[in-house]
Design a protein around this motif. Structure first.
Motif, PDB file in Angstrom:
ATOM      1  N   SER A  42       0.835  -1.209   0.000  1.00 15.10           N
ATOM      2  CA  SER A  42       0.000   0.000   0.000  1.00 15.10           C
ATOM      3  C   SER A  42       0.869   1.259   0.000  1.00 15.10           C
ATOM      4  O   SER A  42       0.620   2.216  -0.748  1.00 15.10           O
ATOM      5  CB  SER A  42      -0.941  -0.018   1.203  1.00 15.10           C
ATOM      6  N   SER A  43       1.896   1.264   0.863  1.00 15.49           N
ATOM      7  CA  SER A  43       2.783   2.436   0.934  1.00 15.49           C
ATOM      8  C   SER A  43       3.541   2.641  -0.369  1.00 15.49           C
ATOM      9  O   SER A  43       3.668   3.774  -0.871  1.00 15.49           O
ATOM     10  CB  SER A  43       3.775   2.260   2.097  1.00 15.49           C
ATOM     11  N   VAL A  44       4.043   1.522  -0.929  1.00 14.77           N
ATOM     12  CA  VAL A  44       4.780   1.636  -2.196  1.00 14.77           C
ATOM     13  C   VAL A  44       3.850   2.118  -3.306  1.00 14.77           C
ATOM     14  O   VAL A  44       4.252   2.924  -4.163  1.00 14.77           O
ATOM     15  CB  VAL A  44       5.425   0.281  -2.544  1.00 14.77           C
ATOM     16  N   SER A  45       2.606   1.652  -3.302  1.00 15.87           N
ATOM     17  CA  SER A  45       1.652   2.080  -4.331  1.00 15.87           C
ATOM     18  C   SER A  45       1.410   3.583  -4.248  1.00 15.87           C
ATOM     19  O   SER A  45       1.296   4.275  -5.287  1.00 15.87           O
ATOM     20  CB  SER A  45       0.335   1.322  -4.159  1.00 15.87           C
ATOM     21  N   VAL A  46       1.333   4.133  -3.047  1.00 15.04           N
ATOM     22  CA  VAL A  46       1.136   5.578  -2.876  1.00 15.04           C
ATOM     23  C   VAL A  46       2.326   6.340  -3.464  1.00 15.04           C
ATOM     24  O   VAL A  46       2.170   7.350  -4.179  1.00 15.04           O
ATOM     25  CB  VAL A  46       0.925   5.916  -1.399  1.00 15.04           C
ATOM     26  N   MET A  47       3.527   5.842  -3.164  1.00 10.22           N
ATOM     27  CA  MET A  47       4.725   6.530  -3.675  1.00 10.22           C
ATOM     28  C   MET A  47       4.833   6.410  -5.190  1.00 10.22           C
ATOM     29  O   MET A  47       5.209   7.369  -5.884  1.00 10.22           O
ATOM     30  CB  MET A  47       5.965   5.946  -2.995  1.00 10.22           C
ATOM     31  N   VAL A  48       4.499   5.234  -5.718  1.00  7.95           N
ATOM     32  CA  VAL A  48       4.535   5.076  -7.180  1.00  7.95           C
ATOM     33  C   VAL A  48       3.520   5.994  -7.833  1.00  7.95           C
ATOM     34  O   VAL A  48       3.783   6.607  -8.890  1.00  7.95           O
ATOM     35  CB  VAL A  48       4.280   3.599  -7.555  1.00  7.95           C
ATOM     36  N   TYR A  49       2.359   6.140  -7.196  1.00  7.66           N
ATOM     37  CA  TYR A  49       1.328   7.017  -7.747  1.00  7.66           C
ATOM     38  C   TYR A  49       1.789   8.465  -7.774  1.00  7.66           C
ATOM     39  O   TYR A  49       1.508   9.203  -8.717  1.00  7.66           O
ATOM     40  CB  TYR A  49       0.052   6.876  -6.915  1.00  7.66           C
ATOM     41  N   SER A  50       2.515   8.861  -6.726  1.00  7.84           N
ATOM     42  CA  SER A  50       2.995  10.250  -6.684  1.00  7.84           C
ATOM     43  C   SER A  50       4.053  10.516  -7.749  1.00  7.84           C
ATOM     44  O   SER A  50       4.269  11.678  -8.142  1.00  7.84           O
ATOM     45  CB  SER A  50       3.559  10.562  -5.297  1.00  7.84           C
ATOM     46  N   LEU A  51       4.735   9.491  -8.239  1.00  2.85           N
ATOM     47  CA  LEU A  51       5.781   9.658  -9.260  1.00  2.85           C
ATOM     48  C   LEU A  51       5.279   9.362 -10.670  1.00  2.85           C
ATOM     49  O   LEU A  51       6.011   9.532 -11.649  1.00  2.85           O
ATOM     50  CB  LEU A  51       6.954   8.706  -8.951  1.00  2.85           C
ATOM     51  N   SER A  52       4.043   8.871 -10.756  1.00  2.00           N
ATOM     52  CA  SER A  52       3.558   8.410 -12.062  1.00  2.00           C
ATOM     53  C   SER A  52       3.356   9.543 -13.067  1.00  2.00           C
ATOM     54  O   SER A  52       3.295   9.299 -14.270  1.00  2.00           O
ATOM     55  CB  SER A  52       2.241   7.634 -11.881  1.00  2.00           C
ATOM     56  N   GLY A  53       3.255  10.795 -12.615  1.00  2.06           N
ATOM     57  CA  GLY A  53       3.055  11.903 -13.553  1.00  2.06           C
ATOM     58  C   GLY A  53       4.332  12.418 -14.194  1.00  2.06           C
ATOM     59  O   GLY A  53       4.283  13.298 -15.053  1.00  2.06           O
ATOM     60  N   LEU A  54       5.473  11.933 -13.819  1.00  2.00           N
ATOM     61  CA  LEU A  54       6.766  12.390 -14.360  1.00  2.00           C
ATOM     62  C   LEU A  54       7.139  11.568 -15.576  1.00  2.00           C
ATOM     63  O   LEU A  54       6.958  10.361 -15.599  1.00  2.00           O
ATOM     64  CB  LEU A  54       7.835  12.276 -13.279  1.00  2.00           C
ATOM     65  N   ASP A  55       7.729  12.290 -16.629  1.00  2.00           N
ATOM     66  CA  ASP A  55       8.129  11.557 -17.825  1.00  2.00           C
ATOM     67  C   ASP A  55       9.498  10.934 -17.676  1.00  2.00           C
ATOM     68  O   ASP A  55       9.849   9.995 -18.361  1.00  2.00           O
ATOM     69  CB  ASP A  55       8.096  12.469 -19.059  1.00  2.00           C
ATOM     70  N   HIS A  56      10.305  11.502 -16.770  1.00  2.00           N
ATOM     71  CA  HIS A  56      11.573  10.883 -16.405  1.00  2.00           C
ATOM     72  C   HIS A  56      11.890  11.301 -14.973  1.00  2.00           C
ATOM     73  O   HIS A  56      11.335  12.274 -14.453  1.00  2.00           O
ATOM     74  CB  HIS A  56      12.697  11.317 -17.366  1.00  2.00           C
ATOM     75  N   LEU A  57      12.761  10.556 -14.333  1.00  2.00           N
ATOM     76  CA  LEU A  57      13.050  10.779 -12.925  1.00  2.00           C
ATOM     77  C   LEU A  57      14.417  11.391 -12.748  1.00  2.00           C
ATOM     78  O   LEU A  57      15.409  10.957 -13.353  1.00  2.00           O
ATOM     79  CB  LEU A  57      12.978   9.444 -12.147  1.00  2.00           C
ATOM     80  N   THR A  58      14.410  12.480 -11.910  1.00  2.00           N
ATOM     81  CA  THR A  58      15.665  13.115 -11.510  1.00  2.00           C
ATOM     82  C   THR A  58      15.639  13.275 -10.005  1.00  2.00           C
ATOM     83  O   THR A  58      14.620  13.081  -9.342  1.00  2.00           O
ATOM     84  CB  THR A  58      15.812  14.496 -12.174  1.00  2.00           C
ATOM     85  N   GLU A  59      16.791  13.651  -9.460  1.00  2.00           N
ATOM     86  CA  GLU A  59      16.858  13.805  -8.008  1.00  2.00           C
ATOM     87  C   GLU A  59      15.900  14.908  -7.550  1.00  2.00           C
ATOM     88  O   GLU A  59      15.244  14.781  -6.506  1.00  2.00           O
ATOM     89  CB  GLU A  59      18.285  14.133  -7.586  1.00  2.00           C
ATOM     90  N   GLU A  60      15.798  16.018  -8.351  1.00  2.00           N
ATOM     91  CA  GLU A  60      14.987  17.140  -7.936  1.00  2.00           C
ATOM     92  C   GLU A  60      13.486  16.807  -7.983  1.00  2.00           C
ATOM     93  O   GLU A  60      12.749  17.030  -7.006  1.00  2.00           O
ATOM     94  CB  GLU A  60      15.266  18.352  -8.833  1.00  2.00           C
ATOM     95  N   ASN A  61      13.025  16.301  -9.136  1.00  2.00           N
ATOM     96  CA  ASN A  61      11.574  16.068  -9.217  1.00  2.00           C
ATOM     97  C   ASN A  61      11.125  14.913  -8.334  1.00  2.00           C
ATOM     98  O   ASN A  61      10.005  14.871  -7.832  1.00  2.00           O
ATOM     99  CB  ASN A  61      11.119  15.857 -10.658  1.00  2.00           C
ATOM    100  N   VAL A  62      11.999  13.935  -8.101  1.00  2.00           N
ATOM    101  CA  VAL A  62      11.656  12.845  -7.176  1.00  2.00           C
ATOM    102  C   VAL A  62      11.530  13.375  -5.762  1.00  2.00           C
ATOM    103  O   VAL A  62      10.601  13.020  -5.020  1.00  2.00           O
ATOM    104  CB  VAL A  62      12.693  11.711  -7.255  1.00  2.00           C
ATOM    105  N   ALA A  63      12.475  14.257  -5.351  1.00  2.00           N
ATOM    106  CA  ALA A  63      12.431  14.813  -4.003  1.00  2.00           C
ATOM    107  C   ALA A  63      11.166  15.620  -3.813  1.00  2.00           C
ATOM    108  O   ALA A  63      10.532  15.577  -2.743  1.00  2.00           O
ATOM    109  CB  ALA A  63      13.661  15.662  -3.744  1.00  2.00           C
ATOM    110  N   GLN A  64      10.780  16.403  -4.856  1.00  2.00           N
ATOM    111  CA  GLN A  64       9.553  17.185  -4.755  1.00  2.00           C
ATOM    112  C   GLN A  64       8.313  16.284  -4.639  1.00  2.00           C
ATOM    113  O   GLN A  64       7.401  16.533  -3.851  1.00  2.00           O
ATOM    114  CB  GLN A  64       9.425  18.097  -5.982  1.00  2.00           C
ATOM    115  N   ALA A  65       8.311  15.234  -5.451  1.00  2.00           N
ATOM    116  CA  ALA A  65       7.154  14.334  -5.428  1.00  2.00           C
ATOM    117  C   ALA A  65       7.067  13.583  -4.100  1.00  2.00           C
ATOM    118  O   ALA A  65       5.978  13.375  -3.536  1.00  2.00           O
ATOM    119  CB  ALA A  65       7.226  13.354  -6.591  1.00  2.00           C
TER     120      ALA A  65
END
Length: 464
Positions: A42-65
């Motif tokens: 459940s916790s991992v699903s919440v975190m994945v959902y918060s990152l699902s709107g990004l087209d690629h992952l960086t340290e900055e946008n991941v930290a914000q999400a």
């Protein structure tokens, strides 16, 4: 036996305690594992959902999400890009940001699989979950969560400790109880075994004193009942042997005395010698009668009987009356009989002859000159009744219950003078009882004795 019983109890309880100490713990662990799987996924699903709107992952946008994700209480959270390089790490000291993480769970998540593992060791639950982060069906990273839980592990250890203490108490109680129960059980069996050995050695008066109402106590009661019968049989056997020895000894002593007299007397006149030889013959005949009666009783006791047939009683009665009429005439006794035809019993002709002859011969012997003996045969309902009555001196009331005992005589001197062996009535009683009948004796109000024999009527006989 006590050791076997005790070990049996202990092994059974040990198996139960082993199950008690493994099954609840295994079930509790499975419950915790399922709970961990649900909460971590459940916790991992919440975190994945918060990152699902990004087209690629960086340290900055991941930290914000990840900043907007509520505190989950997890021990560590990692977010990697599609190459496995760590972009986010919640560990404050020894952060792995910028490094590559090739945990098994992360590798499988980057391959597109949701992963959960958990184990319990060293007093802690270690649970791991990982899921891929997707953008337009493409894996762009992975989220990894790790939980190190000692609280639920402590609860499980407490349960295990309580079970161990409970098992120890139960084990001690069962050990004591098994020793006591096995000792009680084997003590009763030992008492019964001792009683059996005593009786085997001939102590028929010994009894097994076993308290309680269980099966072993009931066996003890049955053993005592059997011992009572053995003692009664043994007493009867000893009395029978003693009486038989005495009965055989008397004619043998007479024969020896007569032969010694013949041998020691010189020039014995022929008349005296003939009288002595006649007496020897009479004693030998008496020995023969005693031997025949003993053999007949032995056959009855062994249960070796000829198969019964339906026998008409009247022809046998008429045959005996013809034989006994001569004896009655010599003793000046009136012998009469009445008989109802069609009375049949299940027996053998020889048995009926023996019963009727012995009763009639006994009545004629003990009825004085001028007396009378009446024999009657009748069928009433489903019973055949034979009565032999005389008007002799009768039998004392105190002797009536014992007259069918072997070698029992009311007047021993008179019985021997009459030529009796003391076995005739015993033969009658045993023969009748073997065929399901009864025999009894009673004094007549007008004087004398009446013997009454009752047999079950055989099918085919008439009933009045």
């Amino acid at each position: 036996m006590q050791v076997k019983f005790g070990l049996s109890y202990i092994l059974i309880i040990a198996a139960v305690l082993l199950l008690l100490n493994t099954y609840p713990l295994r079930v509790s662990q499975d419950l915790v594992f399922r709970s961990k799987e649900a909460s971590l996924e459940s916790s991992v699903s919440v975190m994945v959902y918060s990152l699902s709107g990004l087209d690629h992952l960086t340290e900055e946008n991941v930290a914000q999400a990840m900043a907007v994700v509520e505190e989950t209480g997890l021990s560590r959270i990692l977010v990697t890009d599609d190459t496995g390089r760590v972009l986010y790490d919640t560990r404050e000291t020894g952060s792995a940001v910028g490094e590559y993480a090739f945990y098994t769970e992360i590798v499988q998540a980057l391959l597109g699989s949701d992963v959960f593992t958990s184990n319990y060791q060293n007093g802690a639950f270690r649970s791991r979950a990982s899921s891929p982060v997707l953008y337009q069906s493409q894996v762009i990273g992975a989220v990894y969560a790790y939980e190190y839980d000692t609280e639920q592990a402590a609860l499980l250890e407490g349960l295990q400790s309580n079970l161990l203490r409970l098992s120890a108490v139960i084990g001690v109680a069962v050990l004591v109880l098994s020793v006591l129960l096995s000792r009680m059980l084997t003590r009763k069996i030992g008492q019964l075994l001792t009683a059996i050995r005593q009786v085997r050695e001939g102590a028929y008066s010994h009894r097994a004193e076993i308290a309680g109402h269980d099966e072993i106590a009931q066996i003890g009661q049955e053993f005592n009942s059997l011992t009572d019968r053995l003692q009664t049989t043994e007493n009867a056997r000893r009395r029978f042997v003693s009486d038989a020895s005495h009965e055989l000894k008397t004619p043998l002593a007479a024969i020896r005395l007569l032969t010694d007299s013949i041998l020691q007397t010189e020039d014995m006149d022929p008349a005296t010698a003939r009288e002595f030889v006649s007496d020897i013959g009479a004693e030998a005949e008496r020995l023969s009668r005693i031997t025949e009666d003993l053999l007949r009783l032995t056959r009855l006791d062994s249960g070796v009987l000829e198969p019964p047939t339906v026998v008409e009683v009247l022809p046998v009665l008429e045959q005996v009356m013809r034989m006994m009429s001569l004896v009655a005439q010599e003793k000046q006794v009136e012998l009469t009989y009445t008989a109802q035809p069609g009375c049949a019993v299940l027996a053998t002709p020889d048995e009926l002859n023996q019963v009727i002859y012995n009763l009639t011969d006994n009545a004629v012997k003990y009825t004085g000159a001028g007396g009378a003996v009446q024999v009657s045969l009748a069928c009433r309902e489903e019973t055949v009744i034979l009565e032999v009555a005389d008007n002799g001196p009768g039998i004392p009331e105190e002797d009536l219950p014992r007259i069918f005992e072997r070698f029992y005589r009311v007047d021993k001197a008179r019985s021997r003078a009459a030529g009796g062996t003391g076995l005739g009535l015993s033969i009658v009683s045993d023969t009748v009882k073997r065929r399901g009948g009864t025999v009894e004796a009673a004094n007549r109000p007008e004087g004398g004795t009446v013997f009454t024999v009752r047999w079950p009527a055989a099918k085919g006989g008439n009933a009045a």
